[in-house]
Design a protein around this motif. Structure first.
Motif, PDB file in Angstrom:
ATOM      1  N   THR A   2       0.811  -1.219   0.000  1.00  0.00           N
ATOM      2  CA  THR A   2       0.000   0.000   0.000  1.00  0.00           C
ATOM      3  C   THR A   2       0.843   1.267   0.000  1.00  0.00           C
ATOM      4  N   ASN A   3       2.105   1.168   0.489  1.00  0.00           N
ATOM      5  CA  ASN A   3       2.943   2.357   0.516  1.00  0.00           C
ATOM      6  C   ASN A   3       3.879   2.456  -0.680  1.00  0.00           C
ATOM      7  N   LEU A   4       3.677   1.574  -1.671  1.00  0.00           N
ATOM      8  CA  LEU A   4       4.451   1.672  -2.903  1.00  0.00           C
ATOM      9  C   LEU A   4       4.041   2.938  -3.639  1.00  0.00           C
ATOM     10  N   ARG A   5       4.991   3.805  -3.890  1.00  0.00           N
ATOM     11  CA  ARG A   5       4.674   5.067  -4.550  1.00  0.00           C
ATOM     12  C   ARG A   5       4.265   4.831  -6.001  1.00  0.00           C
ATOM     13  N   ARG A  42       2.097   8.940   3.267  1.00  0.00           N
ATOM     14  CA  ARG A  42       3.306   8.137   3.464  1.00  0.00           C
ATOM     15  C   ARG A  42       2.961   6.673   3.697  1.00  0.00           C
ATOM     16  N   GLU A  43       1.808   6.452   4.320  1.00  0.00           N
ATOM     17  CA  GLU A  43       1.403   5.091   4.655  1.00  0.00           C
ATOM     18  C   GLU A  43       0.676   4.396   3.508  1.00  0.00           C
ATOM     19  N   ALA A  44       0.090   5.137   2.627  1.00  0.00           N
ATOM     20  CA  ALA A  44      -0.718   4.529   1.564  1.00  0.00           C
ATOM     21  C   ALA A  44      -0.608   5.357   0.294  1.00  0.00           C
ATOM     22  N   ASN A  45      -0.377   4.683  -0.830  1.00  0.00           N
ATOM     23  CA  ASN A  45      -0.332   5.417  -2.091  1.00  0.00           C
ATOM     24  C   ASN A  45      -1.736   5.850  -2.483  1.00  0.00           C
ATOM     25  N   VAL A  46      -1.851   6.621  -3.539  1.00  0.00           N
ATOM     26  CA  VAL A  46      -3.121   7.243  -3.885  1.00  0.00           C
ATOM     27  C   VAL A  46      -4.184   6.216  -4.284  1.00  0.00           C
ATOM     28  N   GLY A  79      -5.250  11.548   4.961  1.00  0.00           N
ATOM     29  CA  GLY A  79      -4.857  11.924   3.609  1.00  0.00           C
ATOM     30  C   GLY A  79      -5.899  12.731   2.873  1.00  0.00           C
ATOM     31  N   ILE A  80      -7.093  12.875   3.472  1.00  0.00           N
ATOM     32  CA  ILE A  80      -8.170  13.656   2.845  1.00  0.00           C
ATOM     33  C   ILE A  80      -8.395  14.929   3.648  1.00  0.00           C
ATOM     34  N   GLY A  81      -7.991  16.043   3.064  1.00  0.00           N
ATOM     35  CA  GLY A  81      -8.257  17.337   3.676  1.00  0.00           C
ATOM     36  C   GLY A  81      -9.518  17.941   3.090  1.00  0.00           C
TER      37      GLY A  81
END
Length: 230
Positions: A2-5, A42-46, A79-81
């Motif tokens: 999940t953190n793979l960019r 940082r913990e999870a890609n998009v 990750g959601i602002g």
């Protein structure tokens, strides 16, 4: 992982590159959201972030859930602002408007189904009752629809004054009322029956005919005209 960019992914697996090579229709729901969100955490890609969004509503999963998620709900997701929350709500609103635009040309005063189809995406996800009025001219052409009022979970507040004031503004000679039942059941309440009777009487005095009152509940609708209630 999940953190793979996204930048570290193989080219054919990156959402934008995949869309350009195979067409936008080749993307899954999470990939489509990823294109719009653009960045994860940082913990999870998009893409993983998009999957979290699609699974975040306790009842309505997938893209349907976007219609029920509030700004507060969305900003609870890491990750959601506020900006991304508004972007996601804009997607849902655009989809509803596109659905209405597509069906608008088919709206006919003598076809309750066409009217229900026009409004279905607009009201099916609402948690409160909302009343609309549709106005038609002497040539039976659809002029405009106007939101008249919004009420509680099981009741909306409206009066003939607001509706017929708008009817006169648009030069309408006939009106169709429409409202939703958040419960999903389109059967009319006693209040619905009384309000419809009152609107019909006022319309007759003003020379503006009340053609129908349509209630949408979930995927179903009820037409007072078809039921012989008007």
């Amino acid at each position: 992982m999940t953190n793979l960019r996204i930048s570290d992914m193989a080219e054919q697996n990156k959402p934008c590159e995949k869309a350009m090579q195979y067409g936008i229709q080749s993307l899954g729901d999470a990939e489509l959201l990823a294109v719009i969100l653009r960045s994860g955490t940082r913990e999870a890609n998009v893409i993983h972030l998009a999957e979290q969004i699609l699974a975040s509503h306790p009842i309505h999963k997938g893209l349907t859930g976007l219609n029920y998620l509030t700004t507060e709900d969305l900003t609870k997701i890491p990750g959601i602002g506020t900006v991304k929350a508004v972007q996601l709500q804009a997607i849902a609103e655009l989809s509803r408007r596109m659905a209405r635009e597509k069906t608008k040309q088919y709206v006919r005063m003598d076809d309750p189904n066409s009217i229900a189809e026009y409004f279905r995406e607009e009201v099916r996800y609402l948690e409160k009752e909302r009343v609309y009025a549709l106005f038609f001219n002497s040539a039976n052409c659809f002029l405009q629809d106007v939101k008249i009022s919004e009420g509680s979970v099981n009741a909306s507040i409206t009066s003939p004054r607001e509706v017929f004031r708008e009817a006169l503004r648009y030069g309408a000679v006939s009106v169709v009322l429409l409202h939703n039942h958040p419960s999903g059941c389109p059967e009319p309440s006693e209040t619905d029956l009384l309000v419809t009777k009152r609107f019909k009487e006022v319309g007759e005095l003003l020379g503006i005919r009340l053609l129908d009152h349509i209630i949408i509940g979930g995927n179903e609708y009820l037409s007072f005209a078809e039921r012989g209630l008007i």
